[in-house]
Design a protein around this motif. Sequence first.
Motif, PDB file in Angstrom:
ATOM      1  N   ALA A 119      70.049  70.615   1.322  1.00 23.44           N
ATOM      2  CA  ALA A 119      70.937  71.717   1.679  1.00 23.44           C
ATOM      3  C   ALA A 119      70.289  73.064   1.390  1.00 23.44           C
ATOM      4  N   THR A 120      69.659  73.180   0.225  1.00 21.62           N
ATOM      5  CA  THR A 120      69.050  74.460  -0.132  1.00 21.62           C
ATOM      6  C   THR A 120      67.866  74.779   0.761  1.00 21.62           C
ATOM      7  N   PHE A 121      67.020  73.792   1.035  1.00 22.41           N
ATOM      8  CA  PHE A 121      65.914  74.048   1.957  1.00 22.41           C
ATOM      9  C   PHE A 121      66.446  74.500   3.311  1.00 22.41           C
ATOM     10  N   ASN A 122      67.430  73.813   3.842  1.00 21.37           N
ATOM     11  CA  ASN A 122      67.969  74.163   5.157  1.00 21.37           C
ATOM     12  C   ASN A 122      68.522  75.584   5.183  1.00 21.37           C
ATOM     13  N   PRO A 175      90.097  81.656  10.591  1.00 21.61           N
ATOM     14  CA  PRO A 175      89.167  82.501  11.353  1.00 21.61           C
ATOM     15  C   PRO A 175      87.888  82.848  10.602  1.00 21.61           C
ATOM     16  N   ASP A 176      87.934  82.795   9.267  1.00 19.69           N
ATOM     17  CA  ASP A 176      86.764  83.159   8.467  1.00 19.69           C
ATOM     18  C   ASP A 176      86.130  81.948   7.797  1.00 19.69           C
ATOM     19  N   PHE A 177      86.275  80.779   8.421  1.00 19.98           N
ATOM     20  CA  PHE A 177      85.703  79.552   7.859  1.00 19.98           C
ATOM     21  C   PHE A 177      85.123  78.692   8.964  1.00 19.98           C
ATOM     22  N   VAL A 178      83.936  78.125   8.708  1.00 17.87           N
ATOM     23  CA  VAL A 178      83.284  77.213   9.644  1.00 17.87           C
ATOM     24  C   VAL A 178      82.900  75.954   8.879  1.00 17.87           C
ATOM     25  N   GLN A 179      83.283  74.794   9.393  1.00 14.67           N
ATOM     26  CA  GLN A 179      82.916  73.543   8.745  1.00 14.67           C
ATOM     27  C   GLN A 179      81.477  73.195   9.110  1.00 14.67           C
ATOM     28  N   VAL A 180      80.642  73.047   8.106  1.00 11.88           N
ATOM     29  CA  VAL A 180      79.215  72.824   8.309  1.00 11.88           C
ATOM     30  C   VAL A 180      78.715  71.803   7.295  1.00 11.88           C
ATOM     31  N   ASP A 181      77.935  70.840   7.766  1.00  7.49           N
ATOM     32  CA  ASP A 181      77.215  69.930   6.886  1.00  7.49           C
ATOM     33  C   ASP A 181      75.867  70.564   6.586  1.00  7.49           C
ATOM     34  N   LEU A 182      75.684  71.048   5.378  1.00 11.98           N
ATOM     35  CA  LEU A 182      74.471  71.785   5.025  1.00 11.98           C
ATOM     36  C   LEU A 182      73.229  70.917   5.011  1.00 11.98           C
ATOM     37  N   THR A 183      73.394  69.598   5.006  1.00 12.63           N
ATOM     38  CA  THR A 183      72.221  68.729   5.053  1.00 12.63           C
ATOM     39  C   THR A 183      71.713  68.527   6.473  1.00 12.63           C
ATOM     40  N   ASP A 184      72.391  69.096   7.455  1.00  6.76           N
ATOM     41  CA  ASP A 184      71.984  69.017   8.858  1.00  6.76           C
ATOM     42  C   ASP A 184      71.455  70.394   9.259  1.00  6.76           C
ATOM     43  N   TYR A 185      70.117  70.507   9.405  1.00  3.71           N
ATOM     44  CA  TYR A 185      69.519  71.817   9.682  1.00  3.71           C
ATOM     45  C   TYR A 185      70.034  72.424  10.971  1.00  3.71           C
ATOM     46  N   GLY A 186      70.255  71.616  11.978  1.00  2.90           N
ATOM     47  CA  GLY A 186      70.762  72.144  13.242  1.00  2.90           C
ATOM     48  C   GLY A 186      72.092  72.840  13.073  1.00  2.90           C
ATOM     49  N   GLN A 187      72.993  72.221  12.296  1.00  2.00           N
ATOM     50  CA  GLN A 187      74.287  72.849  12.053  1.00  2.00           C
ATOM     51  C   GLN A 187      74.122  74.157  11.262  1.00  2.00           C
ATOM     52  N   VAL A 188      73.217  74.138  10.290  1.00  2.95           N
ATOM     53  CA  VAL A 188      73.040  75.314   9.441  1.00  2.95           C
ATOM     54  C   VAL A 188      72.529  76.508  10.250  1.00  2.95           C
ATOM     55  N   LEU A 210      60.876  76.478  -4.607  1.00  2.00           N
ATOM     56  CA  LEU A 210      60.903  76.664  -3.154  1.00  2.00           C
ATOM     57  C   LEU A 210      61.044  78.141  -2.821  1.00  2.00           C
ATOM     58  N   ALA A 211      61.956  78.817  -3.516  1.00  2.00           N
ATOM     59  CA  ALA A 211      62.195  80.238  -3.256  1.00  2.00           C
ATOM     60  C   ALA A 211      60.971  81.078  -3.607  1.00  2.00           C
ATOM     61  N   VAL A 212      60.244  80.685  -4.647  1.00  2.00           N
ATOM     62  CA  VAL A 212      59.007  81.398  -5.001  1.00  2.00           C
ATOM     63  C   VAL A 212      58.053  81.414  -3.815  1.00  2.00           C
ATOM     64  N   GLN A 213      57.869  80.279  -3.187  1.00  2.00           N
ATOM     65  CA  GLN A 213      56.904  80.197  -2.094  1.00  2.00           C
ATOM     66  C   GLN A 213      57.434  80.870  -0.827  1.00  2.00           C
ATOM     67  N   LEU A 214      58.703  80.728  -0.537  1.00  2.00           N
ATOM     68  CA  LEU A 214      59.262  81.381   0.652  1.00  2.00           C
ATOM     69  C   LEU A 214      59.143  82.896   0.560  1.00  2.00           C
ATOM     70  N   THR A 215      59.361  83.435  -0.617  1.00  2.00           N
ATOM     71  CA  THR A 215      59.239  84.890  -0.763  1.00  2.00           C
ATOM     72  C   THR A 215      57.775  85.325  -0.823  1.00  2.00           C
ATOM     73  N   HIS A 217      74.331  81.270  -1.162  1.00  2.00           N
ATOM     74  CA  HIS A 217      74.295  79.809  -1.081  1.00  2.00           C
ATOM     75  C   HIS A 217      74.802  79.194  -2.385  1.00  2.00           C
ATOM     76  N   LEU A 218      76.068  78.770  -2.365  1.00  2.00           N
ATOM     77  CA  LEU A 218      76.671  78.097  -3.511  1.00  2.00           C
ATOM     78  C   LEU A 218      76.936  76.623  -3.224  1.00  2.00           C
ATOM     79  N   GLY A 219      76.737  76.195  -1.987  1.00  2.00           N
ATOM     80  CA  GLY A 219      77.079  74.837  -1.600  1.00  2.00           C
ATOM     81  C   GLY A 219      76.170  73.806  -2.242  1.00  2.00           C
ATOM     82  N   ALA A 220      76.769  72.841  -2.970  1.00  2.00           N
ATOM     83  CA  ALA A 220      75.990  71.811  -3.657  1.00  2.00           C
ATOM     84  C   ALA A 220      76.944  70.817  -4.289  1.00  2.00           C
TER      85      ALA A 220
END
Length: 281
Positions: free
Chosen positions: A92-95, A38-51, A152-157, A70-73
């Motif tokens: 994955a991180t960008f998404n 119940p507390d898990f969702v299977q997601v491909d982090l390289t697919d922005y739509g899924q994310v 990337l995070a520098v610019q997003l913030t 975000h620890l997925g890598a």
Amino acid sequence: MRIALTGASGKLGTVVARELRAQGHTVIGLDVVGTRAPDFVQVDLTDYGQVIDALTAVGDTHDGFDAVVHLGAIPAPGIRADVATFHNNITATFNVLWAAVRLGITRIVTASSETVLGLPFDVPPPYVPVDEEYPARPESTYSLSKHLEEQLAVQLTRWNPAVSISALRFSNVMVPEDYARFPSFDADPLLRKWNLWGYIDARDGAQAVERALEAAIPGLNAYIIAAADTVMTTPNSALLDAVFPDVPVHGEIGENTTLLSIDKARRMLGYEPLHSWRDEV
């Protein structure tokens, strides 16, 4: 908090999920592999739509989040081809970061890496203990991806000043089952010189994640996250004399205190390691 945790099935992710839940947070794990729950969702982090879909809502599982961790890598160099590692981790991180910001989630913690400090230190560090003050020195495509994720995070913030992104430069993650082999490291100081004899207990890694979420300091802030001690019983002075005799020492170093400075995390997050391999062996 309601927290989305990518990489929830990984070595660090499983411990972070457990510890955050123990502190009363609601944690939904997102990963490409994992057991249906119940507390898990299977997601491909390289697919922005899924994310973005998974961060928005998934059936009755959740209806949005207060924070993203975000620890997925692909977690280290040499596991997959260099280009596959780079493409997976950057995408994955960008998404994840882009989707979180688009959804108005302002508390974000992402896994960076000690490798940006110059590991495996074939070129000696500029000084010890190493800290966050000198420019990144990526020496692998994995490390390069982690450095670019921080940029990337520098610019997003910068674009979104209310957003807090904490990049935790985790040392080599360990769990208690790993500690039985630590005494063997003393036989050769070169065995673990590649990260200045550092490590992080996964439980303290989870503590750092929670502290960063609580502090939620606006902007991008990078922190080295390591244990308070080294993996060695050999004194630091002997290790440095043998392996890095010409590297300047900034300030005082203890007999076995970490050479991966955690002063910034202590000062800004209130982080304080509670676990040591010496208590387990």
